[in-house]
Design an enzyme around this catalytic site. Structure first.
Site, short mmCIF file in Angstrom:
data_model
loop_
_atom_site.label_atom_id
_atom_site.label_comp_id
_atom_site.label_asym_id
_atom_site.label_seq_id
_atom_site.Cartn_x
_atom_site.Cartn_y
_atom_site.Cartn_z
CG LEU A 52 -6.41 0.48 -3.21
CD1 LEU A 52 -7.22 1.32 -4.19
CD2 LEU A 52 -5.41 -0.39 -3.95
CG ASP A 53 -9.90 -1.02 -2.15
OD1 ASP A 53 -10.62 -0.15 -2.64
OD2 ASP A 53 -9.33 -1.89 -2.83
CD GLU A 54 -5.24 0.93 3.92
OE1 GLU A 54 -4.94 2.04 4.37
OE2 GLU A 54 -4.43 0.00 3.76
#
Lengths: 283, 283, 283, 283
Positions: free
Chosen positions: D226-228
Site C-alpha cells: 500500500l502506497d509503497e
C-alpha cells in the site's frame, strides 16, 4: 444563519479594529474569519471580516454606515453567492476553459458558466460538452470598425447574461477602454508571464530569448492599460535546459490554469481588495 | 512608545476580537499588527496582537487579567527584546552555525550568540571568528552515565548563560526528557527531512532509498519524543536525477539553514503559538 | 585519476554525441557525469562532460582539437580547482558577504576569498572575522573622474589578486564597459528582482508599487548593459499581505544569498555555458 | 522519419555512452534528446535516448541486442504512440478525472480515455460529457468475496479495453496483489500526501494533526504494498494558519491533479525508468 463579508479600506488610526469588531458583535454577528493588514506607505487600514448573522443585509448596511463615515471608509458588504455566474472569453487555447468548466462541474468553484464567447469556433465543442451556450463572434483584427462592432456583440451577450465575473481565459483580442470600464473590477485576465516582465504577445518567446530560468503566469483585473491591471495571483515554474518557446508554453499552460482558477476563487469568495492599482488578497 | 506582543488561545465565541481590540484601544495602545485564526476542530480562537503603548507592562498585564479570565484564555504579553540571547548546540556540521552567526552579526536576526556548545571541537574556529565562547563538552556516546554527565555540563553552561532560545543546529546527541523539559518551549531543533517522513539519523539516505522527488527540512520545538515536537517551519527542494545521499545532503544544507533561521526569527518576533502539539505561525 | 570538464557548443548534427563519447573512451577517460541539450532555435548542440583520466591535460586538449574542428565547436577543457580564488565587491549590505564567507570557511563552496573590496568601510569587520584583506576604495559618485579613478584602483586590486571569479555581492556602483569587458565571463552580479522585471535601483520599491505577489532574485554574468547579462540562477518567494518595501527587502535577502551562492557554485563546478546572451546550466 | 525511445539500465563502466551513441549513429538515427545518469550506490548507468530513424523497429531491436548483452543491460525500445489508451478508476472525487478528461480532449496529453470504472455512480455524468464509457461496478467493502468478484469485473473491463495505462484517480479501494501484478508498471496511483508521510486513508487529517506546514501529493506506480510503489512525481503546497483538514483537502486537490497529470505525461513520453523500487524521471 446567513453569511456576509465586509471589506473595507480607510486611513489607519487606533480603534478601528475595536469599532468594527464591536459592531459585528452588537449586530448579533459571529465572526467566522477576520483578517486585516495595513499599507504603511499610504497609511491605510485594510480589513476583511466574514461573519454569520441573522439580520437583514440592508439593515446591516444601514447600521454600518455611521461607523464607515466616522472612519472615512471605502467599504462593501457582500453576500457570497452559492453559485456565481461566469462568462468566459476565449480564442483557441483550451486548457484554461476546460479547467474552469471542470472545476464548476465538480463543485470545486462555487460558480457555473453561463456563456463562452470566442472570436473563433475552435472551442465550441468544449463548451458543448458542459451544456454551456457558445457565442462565436468572429472579427477581422485589421478592421477597427469590425473590432468595435464585434466588441459590441460581446458586450450584448454579457448584458444579457449578467455575469458576476467575466474571465479572459487566453482571449487574444485587445479590448477598448469603454469595454474594460463597463466591466471593471469584475473582469479577470490570465497573462502568460510573470508581470511586469514580458508584457503583450509572445511572452514565452520573449522569456526564452532573455534566457530566464523560471516562467510565470499572472492573473489580474483588467483595466484600460494592457497587462497593467491590479495583480491578484502569480506563480512560477522552473525552466529546464533544452526548453524551447514551445515546451515553455506547454509547461506554462499548467501555471496559467492554476493561477487563473486561484484568482477566480479568491474573487468569488470576496478575498480580494483592489485599491491604488494594487490588491490585497486574504488567504 | 513601547512595543508589546499579546498572544492568546481560548475557546472560540462571538465577541472576543471586539473585547481584545477594545482593551488595546482603552489602554491607549495602537495596534501595529493583529492576526487571528481559529482551530475549528478544537473550537479555539488564536490571536496575536502587536501594539505600541505608553503604559507600564506589568500594569498592562494586570489590566488584561479580567478579560483573560472571562474568556478562559491561555495568554502571554511579551516585550520583544532588541537583542535576544542565543545558545547554539552543534556537533561538526558548520552550515547552520555560520548562517546564524552571520545573521546575528549583520543584524538580520535581532539576537546575539552567547555560547556555542559542542560534543566535538571541529567548530571552535567558527565560534572564535565571531568572538563567541565555545564550550567543548565531549562524550562517549556508548556510556549512559557519561552522556548524563555531559548533558549536565551542557545544562550548566545554559544555566549560566540564560539564553532566550537554545538552538540545536545539527547537534547529533539525543537529549533526555529532563533536559528537554527544563528548556521546553525555548529549544528549536532543525531536522533534515520533511517530518514526519524519515525520523532519526541518516534521513537523506532514507529519502534516497525511498526514491522521493523532494527533500525537506523541518524546524520544530524540542520535546521528549524524538523529532516529534511542534513543527514551526518546513520547506522542500527538488531532487535531481543522479542525486545520491551525499548530493542530497549538500542540497539539504541550504534548506536546513534557511528553515532554521526562519523558525528562529518567528520565535524571536513572538509569531509562534504552540498548543496541542501543533503551532500557529503568523506571517 | 584526474578530473576534467569538457564544455562545448556546436551546430547540431547526428553523430556528435558518439564522437565525443568515443573520444573520451579512447583517451582512457571514464565519464563521471555527462549532460547535453540542444537549442532548437539556433540549431545548436550543447554538452558538458565531466570525466576522470590519467592523461596530461594539454595532451587531452591537443587530441580533442581535430574533433572540435570537424564539428565547428566552441569548446573548453577545464580542470576544476580544489579551491578557487574569489574577490568580492560590496557596498554596505552584509548578508551575501557573510553567506559567501561562511560557505567558503565551512567547505560548502570549493573556494576561498582573497579580497573584499568596497566603496564604503561598513563591512571591514566582516572580512576581518575571516582574515580576508579588505580594500576600502571610497568614491564620490557624482564625480565621473573620481569614479573612473576608483574603478582603476578596484582593477588594480583584482589584477594583483588574480581571482578566478569576481562577485558583485550588492555592490551599488555601476561599472564601465572597460571594466566589465576586462573581467567578462568571470564576474557574477546578484540583482534583487526577477529580471527582466525591475531593472536598476530600488527594485523592491518598484515591485511593491506594481503590487506583485512574488519577489525574485537573479544572478547573472556582468556585461556592459545594466542588469542585462546572461542569467545563471533565479528564484522567487511569496509576498505576504501587509509587506512593505522594507519587509520585502528583508525576505529578499534570503533569496539573494541563496541565488548568488547557487550561481557561484555552478560557475566553479563548470556547469554553466553562456552563449548568445543566454546560459545553459547543467544540474 | 519515425521516432523511438531507448531506455536502459546496466552496470556502469567506461565506454557505454560511446557505444550507445555510436549504435544510434550507425543505425542512421538522429538523436533528438539524450539524457543519462548514474546510481552510484548500486553502480548503475541509466539512460534514455530519443531518436529519429528510418529503420524498421524490429530490425533496430535486433541490432541492439548484441550491444545490450555485452553490457548486461535491461533495456526497452519504445515507439511513442500518437494517442495512448487510458482507463481511469475513480470513486467519487471528480477533480482528477475532469483534469485528465480535459487534458486529453484539448490535446495537452497524447492520449484518450477508453473507460472510466467506478465502485460508485457519482462520476457517470463526468465521463458522459466526454463520451467515455462508464462502468459502474459497485462493491460491499466488508465482504471479501464481493471485493474479489468486483475486482474481477474491473479486470474484465481492462482486458477488453487493453489500456496502455491504468490510472487510479482517487480510487478508494485497495487492490489485490494479483491485480497489481497483472497491471504492474502500467498502473499509476495518486496519493494525497508527501509519501512516505501519511500512508493510507485520511492523509489530510493525519497531516493536520501532526501540524505540518506543507501538504503534498505523490504519484507512484502501483505495487502490492500500500502506497509503497516507486515514486514518479511529488509536489507540495503551503498550509495557511487556520487551515482545517477540509481546507487542506481543497488545496490538495490542485496538487493531486497536477502531480498525477505530470506523472502520466512522463510515463506516456517514456521518460520514467523504474528499478529497485525507485524511478529516474528524465525532464
Amino acid at each position: 444563519m446567513d453569511r456576509a463579508v465586509l471589506l473595507l479600506v480607510c486611513p489607519d488610526a487606533p480603534g478601528i479594529l475595536a469599532d468594527v469588531a464591536t459592531w459585528v458583535a452588537q449586530s448579533g454577528g459571529s465572526i467566522v474569519d477576520a483578517a486585516q493588514t495595513s499599507d504603511i506607505d499610504h497609511g491605510l487600514f485594510i480589513q476583511r471580516v466574514e461573519f454569520d448573522h441573522t439580520e437583514d443585509v440592508e439593515e446591516l448596511r444601514r447600521s454600518f454606515r455611521d461607523l464607515a463615515v466616522r472612519w472615512s471608509m471605502w467599504w462593501e458588504l457582500q453576500v457570497p453567492k452559492e453559485k456565481a455566474r461566469l462568462s468566459i472569453l476565449v480564442t483557441k487555447e483550451a486548457h484554461c476553459l476546460y479547467d474552469l468548466l471542470g472545476r464548476c462541474a465538480s463543485g470545486d468553484l462555487p460558480a457555473f458558466v453561463v456563456s463562452v464567447i470566442s472570436n473563433r469556433s475552435d472551442l465550441e465543442e468544449a463548451a458543448g460538452r458542459f451544456g454551456v451556450p457558445f457565442h462565436h463572434l468572429p472579427v477581422d483584427a485589421d478592421d477597427p470598425d469590425a473590432r468595435l462592432a464585434q466588441e459590441n456583440e460581446v458586450n450584448a451577450v454579457l448584458e444579457a447574461d449578467q455575469p458576476d465575473l467575466v474571465i479572459l481565459a487566453r482571449y487574444m483580442r485587445v479590448l477598448t477602454p469603454q469595454f474594460t470600464e463597463r466591466w471593471s473590477e469584475r473582469t479577470i485576465n490570465i497573462h502568460h508571464s510573470f508581470l511586469p516582465a514580458f508584457i503583450g504577445a509572445n511572452a514565452y518567446r520573449q522569456a526564452w530569448e532573455r534566457g530566464v530560468k523560471l516562467i510565470g503566469a499572472t492573473a489580474h483585473y483588467v483595466t484600460s492599460g494592457l497587462d497593467e491591471g491590479p495583480i491578484i495571483t502569480q506563480d512560477v515554474a522552473r525552466v529546464a535546459p533544452g526548453d524551447t518557446p514551445v515546451t515553455m508554453a506547454r509547461r506554462g499552460r499548467d501555471l496559467e490554469s492554476l493561477v487563473l482558477s486561484t484568482a477566480v476563487r479568491a474573487h468569488l469568495e470576496h478575498r480580494v481588495i483592489a485599491y491604488s492599482g494594487r490588491t490585497v488578497v486574504f488567504d
